[in-house]
Design an enzyme around this catalytic site. Structure first.
Site, PDB file in Angstrom:
ATOM      1  N   TYR A 125      -9.010  -3.335 -11.110  1.00 14.55           N
ATOM      2  CA  TYR A 125      -8.714  -2.057 -10.460  1.00 14.55           C
ATOM      3  C   TYR A 125      -7.408  -1.462 -11.017  1.00 14.55           C
ATOM      4  CZ  TYR A 125     -11.514  -2.881  -6.070  1.00 14.55           C
ATOM      5  OH  TYR A 125     -12.475  -3.085  -5.134  1.00 14.55           O
TER       6      TYR A 125
ATOM      7  N   ARG B 299     -14.946  -6.251 -13.956  1.00 15.01           N
ATOM      8  CA  ARG B 299     -15.869  -7.349 -13.657  1.00 15.01           C
ATOM      9  C   ARG B 299     -16.132  -7.405 -12.145  1.00 15.01           C
ATOM     10  NH1 ARG B 299     -15.273 -12.732 -12.458  1.00 15.01           N
ATOM     11  NH2 ARG B 299     -13.008 -12.698 -12.738  1.00 15.01           N
TER      12      ARG B 299
ATOM     13  N   GLU C 295      -7.050   1.812 -13.384  1.00 14.99           N
ATOM     14  CA  GLU C 295      -6.492   3.023 -12.760  1.00 14.99           C
ATOM     15  C   GLU C 295      -5.250   3.504 -13.511  1.00 14.99           C
ATOM     16  OE1 GLU C 295      -7.992   2.366  -8.152  1.00 14.99           O
ATOM     17  OE2 GLU C 295      -5.921   1.889  -8.629  1.00 14.99           O
TER      18      GLU C 295
ATOM     19  N   GLU D 216     -26.351  15.231  -3.860  1.00 16.19           N
ATOM     20  CA  GLU D 216     -27.737  15.447  -3.417  1.00 16.19           C
ATOM     21  C   GLU D 216     -28.692  14.524  -4.177  1.00 16.19           C
ATOM     22  OE1 GLU D 216     -29.738  19.257  -4.500  1.00 16.19           O
ATOM     23  OE2 GLU D 216     -27.845  19.746  -5.484  1.00 16.19           O
TER      24      GLU D 216
ATOM     25  N   ALA E  66     -13.255   2.066  -3.662  1.00 13.78           N
ATOM     26  CA  ALA E  66     -13.263   3.027  -4.776  1.00 13.78           C
ATOM     27  C   ALA E  66     -12.221   2.607  -5.794  1.00 13.78           C
ATOM     28  CB  ALA E  66     -12.950   4.427  -4.268  1.00 13.78           C
TER      29      ALA E  66
ATOM     30  N   LYS F  71       0.182   5.401  -6.021  1.00 15.26           N
ATOM     31  CA  LYS F  71      -0.839   5.394  -7.090  1.00 15.26           C
ATOM     32  C   LYS F  71      -1.738   6.631  -6.979  1.00 15.26           C
ATOM     33  CE  LYS F  71      -4.691   4.227  -6.354  1.00 15.26           C
ATOM     34  NZ  LYS F  71      -5.307   2.943  -6.185  1.00 15.26           N
TER      35      LYS F  71
ATOM     36  N   CYS G  51      -1.388   1.745  -3.140  1.00 13.79           N
ATOM     37  CA  CYS G  51      -2.390   2.809  -2.965  1.00 13.79           C
ATOM     38  C   CYS G  51      -1.806   4.218  -2.882  1.00 13.79           C
ATOM     39  CB  CYS G  51      -3.189   2.576  -1.678  1.00 13.79           C
ATOM     40  SG  CYS G  51      -3.513   0.860  -1.307  1.00 13.79           S
TER      41      CYS G  51
ATOM     42  N   CYS H 145       0.820  -1.216   0.000  1.00 13.49           N
ATOM     43  CA  CYS H 145       0.000   0.000   0.000  1.00 13.49           C
ATOM     44  C   CYS H 145       0.851   1.262   0.000  1.00 13.49           C
ATOM     45  CB  CYS H 145      -0.939  -0.006   1.207  1.00 13.49           C
ATOM     46  SG  CYS H 145      -1.773   1.562   1.447  1.00 13.49           S
TER      47      CYS H 145
ATOM     48  N   HIS I 193     -27.343  21.440  -1.191  1.00  9.83           N
ATOM     49  CA  HIS I 193     -27.448  22.010  -2.527  1.00  9.83           C
ATOM     50  C   HIS I 193     -26.487  23.170  -2.729  1.00  9.83           C
ATOM     51  CE1 HIS I 193     -29.522  22.823  -6.266  1.00  9.83           C
ATOM     52  NE2 HIS I 193     -29.559  24.109  -5.955  1.00  9.83           N
TER      53      HIS I 193
ATOM     54  N   GLY J  72      -8.350  -5.891 -16.815  1.00 12.45           N
ATOM     55  CA  GLY J  72      -9.529  -5.028 -16.733  1.00 12.45           C
ATOM     56  C   GLY J  72      -9.952  -4.758 -15.308  1.00 12.45           C
TER      57      GLY J  72
HETATM   58  P1  NDP Z   1      -8.174  -7.735 -10.316  1.00 11.19           P
HETATM   59  O1  NDP Z   1      -8.469  -9.094  -9.801  1.00 11.19           O
HETATM   60  O2  NDP Z   1      -9.008  -6.588  -9.922  1.00 11.19           O
HETATM   61  O3  NDP Z   1      -8.169  -7.787 -11.907  1.00 11.19           O
HETATM   62  C1  NDP Z   1      -7.391  -8.699 -12.617  1.00 11.19           C
HETATM   63  C2  NDP Z   1      -7.675  -8.512 -14.075  1.00 11.19           C
HETATM   64  O4  NDP Z   1      -6.804  -9.302 -14.858  1.00 11.19           O
HETATM   65  C3  NDP Z   1      -9.087  -8.939 -14.447  1.00 11.19           C
HETATM   66  O5  NDP Z   1      -9.556  -8.060 -15.417  1.00 11.19           O
HETATM   67  C4  NDP Z   1      -8.868 -10.339 -14.997  1.00 11.19           C
HETATM   68  O6  NDP Z   1      -9.801 -10.730 -15.957  1.00 11.19           O
HETATM   69  C5  NDP Z   1      -7.522 -10.181 -15.677  1.00 11.19           C
HETATM   70  N1  NDP Z   1      -6.790 -11.446 -15.758  1.00 11.19           N
HETATM   71  C6  NDP Z   1      -6.543 -12.317 -14.764  1.00 11.19           C
HETATM   72  N2  NDP Z   1      -5.815 -13.358 -15.203  1.00 11.19           N
HETATM   73  C7  NDP Z   1      -5.590 -13.127 -16.513  1.00 11.19           C
HETATM   74  C8  NDP Z   1      -4.898 -13.846 -17.518  1.00 11.19           C
HETATM   75  N3  NDP Z   1      -4.295 -15.009 -17.264  1.00 11.19           N
HETATM   76  N4  NDP Z   1      -4.866 -13.319 -18.752  1.00 11.19           N
HETATM   77  C9  NDP Z   1      -5.486 -12.146 -19.032  1.00 11.19           C
HETATM   78  N5  NDP Z   1      -6.151 -11.419 -18.114  1.00 11.19           N
HETATM   79  C10 NDP Z   1      -6.205 -11.903 -16.864  1.00 11.19           C
HETATM   80  O7  NDP Z   1      -6.643  -7.533  -9.998  1.00 11.19           O
HETATM   81  P2  NDP Z   1      -5.709  -6.252  -9.979  1.00 11.19           P
HETATM   82  O8  NDP Z   1      -4.363  -6.776 -10.328  1.00 11.19           O
HETATM   83  O9  NDP Z   1      -6.261  -5.146 -10.796  1.00 11.19           O
HETATM   84  O10 NDP Z   1      -5.748  -5.797  -8.471  1.00 11.19           O
HETATM   85  C11 NDP Z   1      -5.511  -6.749  -7.414  1.00 11.19           C
HETATM   86  C12 NDP Z   1      -6.318  -6.399  -6.205  1.00 11.19           C
HETATM   87  O11 NDP Z   1      -5.754  -5.267  -5.567  1.00 11.19           O
HETATM   88  C13 NDP Z   1      -7.755  -6.003  -6.495  1.00 11.19           C
HETATM   89  O12 NDP Z   1      -8.611  -7.109  -6.568  1.00 11.19           O
HETATM   90  C14 NDP Z   1      -8.095  -5.108  -5.352  1.00 11.19           C
HETATM   91  O13 NDP Z   1      -8.608  -5.885  -4.315  1.00 11.19           O
HETATM   92  C15 NDP Z   1      -6.766  -4.502  -4.964  1.00 11.19           C
HETATM   93  N6  NDP Z   1      -6.672  -3.104  -5.430  1.00 11.19           N
HETATM   94  C16 NDP Z   1      -7.548  -2.174  -4.931  1.00 11.19           C
HETATM   95  C17 NDP Z   1      -7.483  -0.868  -5.356  1.00 11.19           C
HETATM   96  C18 NDP Z   1      -8.451   0.130  -4.811  1.00 11.19           C
HETATM   97  O14 NDP Z   1      -9.083  -0.132  -3.806  1.00 11.19           O
HETATM   98  N7  NDP Z   1      -8.606   1.291  -5.449  1.00 11.19           N
HETATM   99  C19 NDP Z   1      -6.483  -0.409  -6.322  1.00 11.19           C
HETATM  100  C20 NDP Z   1      -5.642  -1.459  -6.775  1.00 11.19           C
HETATM  101  C21 NDP Z   1      -5.739  -2.742  -6.333  1.00 11.19           C
HETATM  102  P3  NDP Z   1     -11.218 -11.385 -15.549  1.00 11.19           P
HETATM  103  O15 NDP Z   1     -12.083 -10.260 -15.088  1.00 11.19           O
HETATM  104  O16 NDP Z   1     -11.680 -11.975 -16.853  1.00 11.19           O
HETATM  105  O17 NDP Z   1     -10.936 -12.404 -14.520  1.00 11.19           O
END
Ligand code: NDP
Length: 452
Positions: free
Chosen positions: A178, A205, A182, A440, A341, A51, A48, A43, A435, A176
């Site tokens: 977080y 997702r 971001e 709101e 968020a 970032k 975090c 973090c 307001h 796709g």
């Molecule tokens: P996420 O689990 O959010 O997303 C992983 C992404 O990678 C998904 O889109 C997934 O696709 C894709 N993916 C996974 N495996 C493969 C593969 N083999 N080939 C291609 N695509 C793949 O993980 P992140 O790395 O973005 O973040 C990790 C965690 O960190 C988050 O889950 C969150 O909990 C935390 N985080 C929180 C933040 C916040 O609070 N603002 C900011 C950053 C991180 P699919 O959807 O199809 O599975």
């Protein structure tokens, strides 16, 4: 039997530091903590905090543009990545020191090295030194996962993004979730040409479908070239950069490819084999609601347990563990209704059930609105914000709230208090609006847009 420590914590990230501080500072336990990298963990050092600072940095071009439209004369602007990175590094040094001092003040002994388990009550440091401990807490977090495709070594992960020598001209972000979404926005805001490849039908997702669509449209409108249903097959080094060969048949060249395809728990080579600690299907340490593993003296908190991978959750798990084991206050952190968020531009703030999950559960009413907020409508910008409430027909409770707007992270924090208290739609309606604000709308949506 006398132990060297009452508690030995492996990992100085959000969860481990909180647990160590409370166990020692509040409850008087003798605590040792080992961290092999920089104090503060993902973090603070590579997640975090840096970032969010990059999010701030990347927002200025939009601010300059709006300022001009509001009548300000704004001179030539230019982003100096090196100046930003230097300041960022000194801020991280400051925070790391603050974490270290917090632990010292609480009486925790810090070991700046890797530690592994020897047995249920012993740890060994990289130096060979061993300590016995009545309890051991594993808080080793996670690390980025990169799929094994040809040329994967040419890509970077979020870990490297804070140390880039210079900003690329063309970047590809894969994933796709977080982190991918971001960073796509951050780089775009900093003037990089950004493409984002995601294997599924829509980014983010797991979040509410309408909210995901709203974020994706806004990202696309601001210049992020999102390709859904597209995955990388291989990467090749070229003279001018990195060629990305994708499943849609495209071959495009980029200067930087960043993978953000999920994270994996750090459990390897920890000495867990044969100890009886259960490892789950995703490589996570399996714990009960008190963060205890199958071995009574060994506990685990944070991302290594793969429950909800968010810093505030790890902190609460670490705190609850310390209260339970050293404060005689059995406390289990409640993982229900955790708000979060996504710091895309615009942000997505979310708590509770998406419309899709809620309608699987029970009959619902959906209240939603999308509108052009005053600040940018005034200068003719097409940006829209979205507010959405999912309401149980039976209990009238608000089951979910989803906000896509500038500062949605700030807004959802406040909505989360009401929703955790069990607020009904009528409680929202009884609340008089502030307001003129964007939020709101949360208390003025009178008619459901759908009843399901
Ligand atoms: P996420 O689990 O959010 O997303 C992983 C992404 O990678 C998904 O889109 C997934 O696709 C894709 N993916 C996974 N495996 C493969 C593969 N083999 N080939 C291609 N695509 C793949 O993980 P992140 O790395 O973005 O973040 C990790 C965690 O960190 C988050 O889950 C969150 O909990 C935390 N985080 C929180 C933040 C916040 O609070 N603002 C900011 C950053 C991180 P699919 O959807 O199809 O599975």
């Amino acid at each position: 039997m006398a132990f060297d420590y009452d508690l030995f914590v492996i990992g100085g990230g959000s969860g481990g530091v909180r647990a160590a501080r409370i166990a020692s500072g509040e409850w008087g336990a003798k605590v040792g903590l080992a961290e092999e990298s920089r104090m503060g963990g993902t973090c603070v050092i590579r997640g975090c905090v840096p970032k969010k600072l990059m999010v701030f940095a990347s927002g200025f071009p939009g601010i300059f543009e709006e300022a001009r439209a509001y009548g300000w004369e704004v001179g030539a602007t230019r982003f100096d990545w090196t100046a930003f990175r230097t300041r960022l590094e000194s801020e991280l040094n400051r925070l790391e020191e603050a974490y270290r001092n917090t632990l010292k003040t609480a009486g925790v002994t810090i070991h700046d090295t890797r530690a592994t388990l020897v047995d249920a009550h012993r740890v060994r440091l990289a130096s060979g030194e061993e300590f016995s401990a009545k309890h051991i807490l594993i808080a080793t977090g996670g690390r980025p996962f990169v799929p094994d495709i040809p040329g994967a070594e040419l890509a970077v992960t979020s870990n490297e993004m804070f140390h880039l020598e210079s900003l690329p001209k063309r970047a590809l972000v894969v994933g796709g979730g977080y982190i991918a979404s971001e960073f796509a926005c951050i780089l775009n805001g900093m003037g990089v040409e950004v493409s984002q490849y995601y294997r599924g039908a829509q980014i983010l997702r797991g979040f509410d479908d309408e909210a995901r669509g709203h974020v994706a449209n806004a990202m696309q409108a601001s210049g992020v070239d999102i390709h859904c249903g597209t995955d990388l097959m291989r990467l090749e080094k070229t003279e001018g950069g990195i060629r990305a060969v994708a499943t849609d048949g495209s071959e495009r060249e980029f200067d930087l490819v960043m993978y953000a395809t999920g994270r994996r728990p750090n459990v390897e080579n920890l000495g867990l084999d044969g100890l009886g600690v259960e490892i789950g299907r995703k490589g996570q340490i399996v714990v009960d609601r008190f963060s205890q593993t199958a071995v009574p003296s060994i506990f685990a908190v944070g991302d290594v347990t793969g429950r909800i991978n968010l810093t505030p959750v790890a902190i609460r798990e670490g705190h609850a563990f310390a209260d339970t084991v050293f404060g005689s206050k059995p406390t289990a952190f409640d993982h229900e209704l955790v708000a979060s968020a996504v710091f895309t531009q615009p942000e997505l703030g979310s708590i509770g059930l998406s419309e899709e999950a809620a309608r699987e559960q029970e009959p619902i009413e959906v209240y939603a609105t999308a509108f052009r907020p005053m600040k940018t409508a005034f200068i003719g910008k097409p940006d829209r914000v979205m507010m959405k409430l999912i309401v149980s027909k039976a209990t009238r409770k608000v089951l979910g709230c989803h906000i896509v707007a500038p500062e949605a992270g700030e807004m959802i924090q406040l909505a989360a208090i009401a929703i955790r208290m069990g607020a009904t739609k009528e409680d929202f309606d009884r609340t008089c609006a502030v307001h003129p604000t964007m939020s709101e709308e949360l208390v003025t949506m009178r008619k459901p847009v759908r009843t399901i």
